[in-house]
Design a protein around this motif. Structure first.
Motif, PDB file in Angstrom:
ATOM      1  N   GLN A   1     -10.205  -2.201  -1.619  1.00  0.00           N
ATOM      2  CA  GLN A   1     -10.267  -2.865  -2.926  1.00  0.00           C
ATOM      3  C   GLN A   1     -11.172  -4.093  -2.830  1.00  0.00           C
ATOM      4  O   GLN A   1     -10.957  -4.967  -1.987  1.00  0.00           O
ATOM      5  CB  GLN A   1      -8.868  -3.275  -3.399  1.00  0.00           C
ATOM      6  CG  GLN A   1      -8.886  -3.791  -4.839  1.00  0.00           C
ATOM      7  CD  GLN A   1      -7.502  -4.076  -5.390  1.00  0.00           C
ATOM      8  OE1 GLN A   1      -6.571  -4.409  -4.646  1.00  0.00           O
ATOM      9  NE2 GLN A   1      -7.359  -3.962  -6.705  1.00  0.00           N
TER      10      GLN A   1
ATOM     11  N   LEU B   1      -3.782   1.607   3.001  1.00  0.00           N
ATOM     12  CA  LEU B   1      -3.524   2.933   3.565  1.00  0.00           C
ATOM     13  C   LEU B   1      -3.059   3.916   2.489  1.00  0.00           C
ATOM     14  O   LEU B   1      -2.275   3.561   1.611  1.00  0.00           O
ATOM     15  CB  LEU B   1      -2.461   2.798   4.662  1.00  0.00           C
ATOM     16  CG  LEU B   1      -2.103   4.054   5.465  1.00  0.00           C
ATOM     17  CD1 LEU B   1      -3.330   4.655   6.132  1.00  0.00           C
ATOM     18  CD2 LEU B   1      -1.037   3.720   6.509  1.00  0.00           C
ATOM     19  N   ARG B   2      -3.553   5.141   2.584  1.00  0.00           N
ATOM     20  CA  ARG B   2      -3.173   6.205   1.647  1.00  0.00           C
ATOM     21  C   ARG B   2      -2.735   7.441   2.424  1.00  0.00           C
ATOM     22  O   ARG B   2      -3.323   7.761   3.448  1.00  0.00           O
ATOM     23  CB  ARG B   2      -4.368   6.575   0.753  1.00  0.00           C
ATOM     24  CG  ARG B   2      -4.826   5.461  -0.182  1.00  0.00           C
ATOM     25  CD  ARG B   2      -3.800   5.237  -1.279  1.00  0.00           C
ATOM     26  NE  ARG B   2      -4.123   4.120  -2.178  1.00  0.00           N
ATOM     27  CZ  ARG B   2      -3.607   2.903  -2.055  1.00  0.00           C
ATOM     28  NH1 ARG B   2      -2.803   2.603  -1.064  1.00  0.00           N
ATOM     29  NH2 ARG B   2      -3.902   1.968  -2.939  1.00  0.00           N
TER      30      ARG B   2
ATOM     31  N   ASN C   1      -3.657  -5.151   6.381  1.00  0.00           N
ATOM     32  CA  ASN C   1      -2.250  -5.568   6.344  1.00  0.00           C
ATOM     33  C   ASN C   1      -1.596  -5.330   7.694  1.00  0.00           C
ATOM     34  O   ASN C   1      -1.699  -4.238   8.261  1.00  0.00           O
ATOM     35  CB  ASN C   1      -1.492  -4.790   5.265  1.00  0.00           C
ATOM     36  CG  ASN C   1      -1.932  -5.187   3.871  1.00  0.00           C
ATOM     37  OD1 ASN C   1      -1.564  -6.248   3.378  1.00  0.00           O
ATOM     38  ND2 ASN C   1      -2.755  -4.350   3.249  1.00  0.00           N
TER      39      ASN C   1
ATOM     40  N   ASP D   1       0.129 -13.250   2.812  1.00  0.00           N
ATOM     41  CA  ASP D   1       0.176 -12.324   1.681  1.00  0.00           C
ATOM     42  C   ASP D   1       1.405 -12.613   0.820  1.00  0.00           C
ATOM     43  O   ASP D   1       2.377 -13.173   1.294  1.00  0.00           O
ATOM     44  CB  ASP D   1       0.271 -10.900   2.251  1.00  0.00           C
ATOM     45  CG  ASP D   1      -0.264  -9.855   1.310  1.00  0.00           C
ATOM     46  OD1 ASP D   1      -0.610 -10.185   0.155  1.00  0.00           O
ATOM     47  OD2 ASP D   1      -0.341  -8.690   1.737  1.00  0.00           O
TER      48      ASP D   1
ATOM     49  N   ARG E   1       1.143 -10.981  -6.886  1.00  0.00           N
ATOM     50  CA  ARG E   1       0.852 -10.383  -8.188  1.00  0.00           C
ATOM     51  C   ARG E   1       1.901 -10.722  -9.251  1.00  0.00           C
ATOM     52  O   ARG E   1       1.583 -10.841 -10.431  1.00  0.00           O
ATOM     53  CB  ARG E   1       0.766  -8.861  -8.009  1.00  0.00           C
ATOM     54  CG  ARG E   1       0.520  -8.055  -9.241  1.00  0.00           C
ATOM     55  CD  ARG E   1      -0.150  -6.743  -8.874  1.00  0.00           C
ATOM     56  NE  ARG E   1       0.611  -5.960  -7.907  1.00  0.00           N
ATOM     57  CZ  ARG E   1       1.516  -5.032  -8.264  1.00  0.00           C
ATOM     58  NH1 ARG E   1       1.746  -4.795  -9.524  1.00  0.00           N
ATOM     59  NH2 ARG E   1       2.157  -4.347  -7.338  1.00  0.00           N
TER      60      ARG E   1
ATOM     61  N   GLU F   1      -5.619  -8.379 -13.814  1.00  0.00           N
ATOM     62  CA  GLU F   1      -5.906  -7.209 -14.644  1.00  0.00           C
ATOM     63  C   GLU F   1      -6.628  -7.530 -15.942  1.00  0.00           C
ATOM     64  O   GLU F   1      -7.234  -6.658 -16.542  1.00  0.00           O
ATOM     65  CB  GLU F   1      -4.591  -6.470 -14.974  1.00  0.00           C
ATOM     66  CG  GLU F   1      -3.915  -5.877 -13.748  1.00  0.00           C
ATOM     67  CD  GLU F   1      -2.616  -5.143 -14.074  1.00  0.00           C
ATOM     68  OE1 GLU F   1      -2.138  -5.255 -15.219  1.00  0.00           O
ATOM     69  OE2 GLU F   1      -2.101  -4.454 -13.172  1.00  0.00           O
TER      70      GLU F   1
ATOM     71  N   TYR G   1      -7.269  -4.968 -10.712  1.00  0.00           N
ATOM     72  CA  TYR G   1      -7.835  -3.871 -11.485  1.00  0.00           C
ATOM     73  C   TYR G   1      -8.906  -4.351 -12.470  1.00  0.00           C
ATOM     74  O   TYR G   1      -9.729  -3.560 -12.907  1.00  0.00           O
ATOM     75  CB  TYR G   1      -6.726  -3.127 -12.251  1.00  0.00           C
ATOM     76  CG  TYR G   1      -5.707  -2.429 -11.379  1.00  0.00           C
ATOM     77  CD1 TYR G   1      -5.881  -2.327 -10.002  1.00  0.00           C
ATOM     78  CD2 TYR G   1      -4.565  -1.855 -11.945  1.00  0.00           C
ATOM     79  CE1 TYR G   1      -4.936  -1.682  -9.215  1.00  0.00           C
ATOM     80  CE2 TYR G   1      -3.613  -1.206 -11.164  1.00  0.00           C
ATOM     81  CZ  TYR G   1      -3.806  -1.132  -9.797  1.00  0.00           C
ATOM     82  OH  TYR G   1      -2.869  -0.485  -9.024  1.00  0.00           O
TER      83      TYR G   1
HETATM   84  P1  C2E Z   1      -0.056  -5.582  -0.832  1.00  0.00           P
HETATM   85  O1  C2E Z   1      -0.539  -5.905   0.530  1.00  0.00           O
HETATM   86  O2  C2E Z   1       0.482  -6.696  -1.641  1.00  0.00           O
HETATM   87  O3  C2E Z   1      -1.302  -4.877  -1.547  1.00  0.00           O
HETATM   88  C1  C2E Z   1      -1.661  -5.069  -2.874  1.00  0.00           C
HETATM   89  C2  C2E Z   1      -1.108  -3.959  -3.740  1.00  0.00           C
HETATM   90  O4  C2E Z   1      -1.359  -4.260  -5.102  1.00  0.00           O
HETATM   91  C3  C2E Z   1      -1.787  -2.600  -3.493  1.00  0.00           C
HETATM   92  O5  C2E Z   1      -0.807  -1.583  -3.708  1.00  0.00           O
HETATM   93  C4  C2E Z   1      -2.844  -2.573  -4.591  1.00  0.00           C
HETATM   94  O6  C2E Z   1      -3.256  -1.258  -4.914  1.00  0.00           O
HETATM   95  C5  C2E Z   1      -2.081  -3.213  -5.704  1.00  0.00           C
HETATM   96  N1  C2E Z   1      -2.953  -3.822  -6.722  1.00  0.00           N
HETATM   97  C6  C2E Z   1      -4.135  -4.446  -6.548  1.00  0.00           C
HETATM   98  N2  C2E Z   1      -4.617  -4.923  -7.719  1.00  0.00           N
HETATM   99  C7  C2E Z   1      -3.712  -4.584  -8.657  1.00  0.00           C
HETATM  100  C8  C2E Z   1      -3.639  -4.811 -10.085  1.00  0.00           C
HETATM  101  O7  C2E Z   1      -4.512  -5.403 -10.713  1.00  0.00           O
HETATM  102  N3  C2E Z   1      -2.546  -4.313 -10.723  1.00  0.00           N
HETATM  103  C9  C2E Z   1      -1.545  -3.657 -10.066  1.00  0.00           C
HETATM  104  N4  C2E Z   1      -0.520  -3.198 -10.795  1.00  0.00           N
HETATM  105  N5  C2E Z   1      -1.584  -3.438  -8.724  1.00  0.00           N
HETATM  106  C10 C2E Z   1      -2.646  -3.900  -8.033  1.00  0.00           C
HETATM  107  P2  C2E Z   1      -0.649  -0.358  -2.704  1.00  0.00           P
HETATM  108  O8  C2E Z   1      -1.988   0.085  -2.223  1.00  0.00           O
HETATM  109  O9  C2E Z   1       0.252   0.627  -3.366  1.00  0.00           O
HETATM  110  O10 C2E Z   1       0.098  -0.989  -1.467  1.00  0.00           O
HETATM  111  C11 C2E Z   1       1.423  -1.444  -1.569  1.00  0.00           C
HETATM  112  C12 C2E Z   1       1.828  -2.202  -0.332  1.00  0.00           C
HETATM  113  O11 C2E Z   1       1.883  -1.346   0.808  1.00  0.00           O
HETATM  114  C13 C2E Z   1       0.846  -3.307   0.057  1.00  0.00           C
HETATM  115  O12 C2E Z   1       1.071  -4.425  -0.769  1.00  0.00           O
HETATM  116  C14 C2E Z   1       1.226  -3.516   1.505  1.00  0.00           C
HETATM  117  O13 C2E Z   1       2.354  -4.333   1.601  1.00  0.00           O
HETATM  118  C15 C2E Z   1       1.588  -2.118   1.945  1.00  0.00           C
HETATM  119  N6  C2E Z   1       0.458  -1.532   2.688  1.00  0.00           N
HETATM  120  C16 C2E Z   1      -0.618  -0.835   2.223  1.00  0.00           C
HETATM  121  N7  C2E Z   1      -1.434  -0.454   3.249  1.00  0.00           N
HETATM  122  C17 C2E Z   1      -0.856  -0.931   4.392  1.00  0.00           C
HETATM  123  C18 C2E Z   1      -1.210  -0.888   5.781  1.00  0.00           C
HETATM  124  O14 C2E Z   1      -2.247  -0.364   6.214  1.00  0.00           O
HETATM  125  N8  C2E Z   1      -0.339  -1.495   6.659  1.00  0.00           N
HETATM  126  C19 C2E Z   1       0.817  -2.111   6.239  1.00  0.00           C
HETATM  127  N9  C2E Z   1       1.607  -2.686   7.158  1.00  0.00           N
HETATM  128  N10 C2E Z   1       1.153  -2.186   4.938  1.00  0.00           N
HETATM  129  C20 C2E Z   1       0.334  -1.609   4.022  1.00  0.00           C
END
Ligand code: C2E
Ligand code: CA
Ligand code: CA
Ligand code: CA
Length: 279
Positions: free
Chosen positions: A44, A61-62, A117, A179, A203, A239, A258
């Motif tokens: 992002q 990560l996906r 992360n 974070d 957020r 957003e 977003y």
């Molecule tokens: P996070 O680190 O707080 O990541 C930001 C999350 O907010 C991401 O969700 C992102 O897609 C979402 N986001 C960004 N901008 C916006 C926006 O404008 N509106 C909304 N509604 N959402 C937005 P995502 O990708 O679903 O990830 C969720 C959480 O999963 C992350 O929160 C993080 O805590 C964890 N995560 C994701 N990838 C990894 C990773 O590789 N390792 C670890 N340990 N945790 C991860």
């Protein structure tokens, strides 16, 4: 009614087993996900709010499960942490992100930083520093371009116990960001002691900036704290234009959300960068 209690109980038992069944499925699936090639990373864009240009990215990560489709990290990361699988996954994310940084540099896309992360569980791993050092060496990137995001919502005590690891990373030149800032319990004193260079405003405070004056005050205060401590500050989950204008007015350094872009595949990210650098 008379039966409400017992059926309520049955419902509870059923939903519990439903939940543990789902957790078990995720756990089993996770054991195969990497070698089956089901994992990938989205990036992002993070935008400098005064220059209005992309300066960095967050790696997210996906997981595309063969039968269940996309499973959000919010569902599988907690399971990976609980079942001791986060170290392996985290290492995979780090290695692949570093390779990506390297290949973008070679293509002429030089970002100030790409953030990864890091779970607190990873910081607790005694071999973590060595693993990071090896990955950085192997991929040949400049550690300056790497940032680790550590969530603030874990207790500050826990983070203070990790101070040694954080200092090591800092010495290596890797930047650290707190974070989800605002959701945890950091005191200013603790913040000053930690080798952290950036705060990411959670957020939840951004989403109703224009509806909730408390949140507006919290956001302004976090930005002020960052400035006093000499830290840079990112707003996540931006957003709308209104949110952006407010944050610019408060001189928030960087914007993620977003409004500019959702997390993108590697090739869409490259298109995004090229689009903004073309005249
Ligand atoms: P996070 O680190 O707080 O990541 C930001 C999350 O907010 C991401 O969700 C992102 O897609 C979402 N986001 C960004 N901008 C916006 C926006 O404008 N509106 C909304 N509604 N959402 C937005 P995502 O990708 O679903 O990830 C969720 C959480 O999963 C992350 O929160 C993080 O805590 C964890 N995560 C994701 N990838 C990894 C990773 O590789 N390792 C670890 N340990 N945790 C991860
Ligand atoms: Ca993050
Ligand atoms: Ca966050
Ligand atoms: Ca979050």
């Amino acid at each position: 009614s008379k039966n409400a209690g017992s059926s309520g109980f049955r419902f509870y038992v059923e939903s519990l087993s439903q939940k543990s069944r789902e957790e078990f499925e995720i756990e089993t699936g996770l054991r195969h996900a990497l070698y089956r090639g089901e994992m990938f990373i989205n990036y992002q864009p993070i935008i400098d709010s005064s220059k209005n240009r992309i300066v960095g990215a967050e790696a997210l990560l996906r997981w595309r499960h063969s039968e269940r489709g996309l499973i959000p990290p919010g569902r599988f990361i907690p399971v990976a942490e609980k079942k001791d699988m986060i170290a392996g996954l985290g290492e995979w994310v780090l290695e692949n992100t570093c390779r990506q940084i390297r290949s973008w540099n070679d293509m002429g896309i030089r970002l100030d930083f790409v953030a990864v992360n890091i779970s607190v569980k990873q910081l607790e791993d005694r071999e973590f520093i060595e693993k990071v050092r090896r990955i950085v060496e192997r991929t040949g990137i400049d550690p300056d371009q790497l940032e680790f995001e550590i969530t603030e919502s874990i207790s500050m005590d826990n983070l203070k116990n990790r101070q040694g690891v954080l200092n090591e990373l800092d010495k290596m030149g890797i930047r650290l960001a707190l974070d989800d800032f605002g959701t945890g319990f950091s005191s200013l004193g603790n913040l000053k002691k930690l080798a952290v260079s950036k705060l990411k405003i959670d957020r939840s405070f951004i989403s109703d900036i224009n509806l909730n004056e408390h949140n507006t005050a919290i956001v302004s205060t976090i930005i002020a704290i960052a400035r006093i401590l000499g830290l840079s500050v990112v707003a996540e989950g931006v957003e709308t234009r209104e949110q952006l204008d407010f944050l610019r007015g408060e001189s928030c350094d960087m914007i993620q959300g977003y409004f500019f872009s959702v997390p993108l595949s590697k090739s869409d990210f490259e298109k995004f960068v090229k689009l903004q650098s073309s005249p």
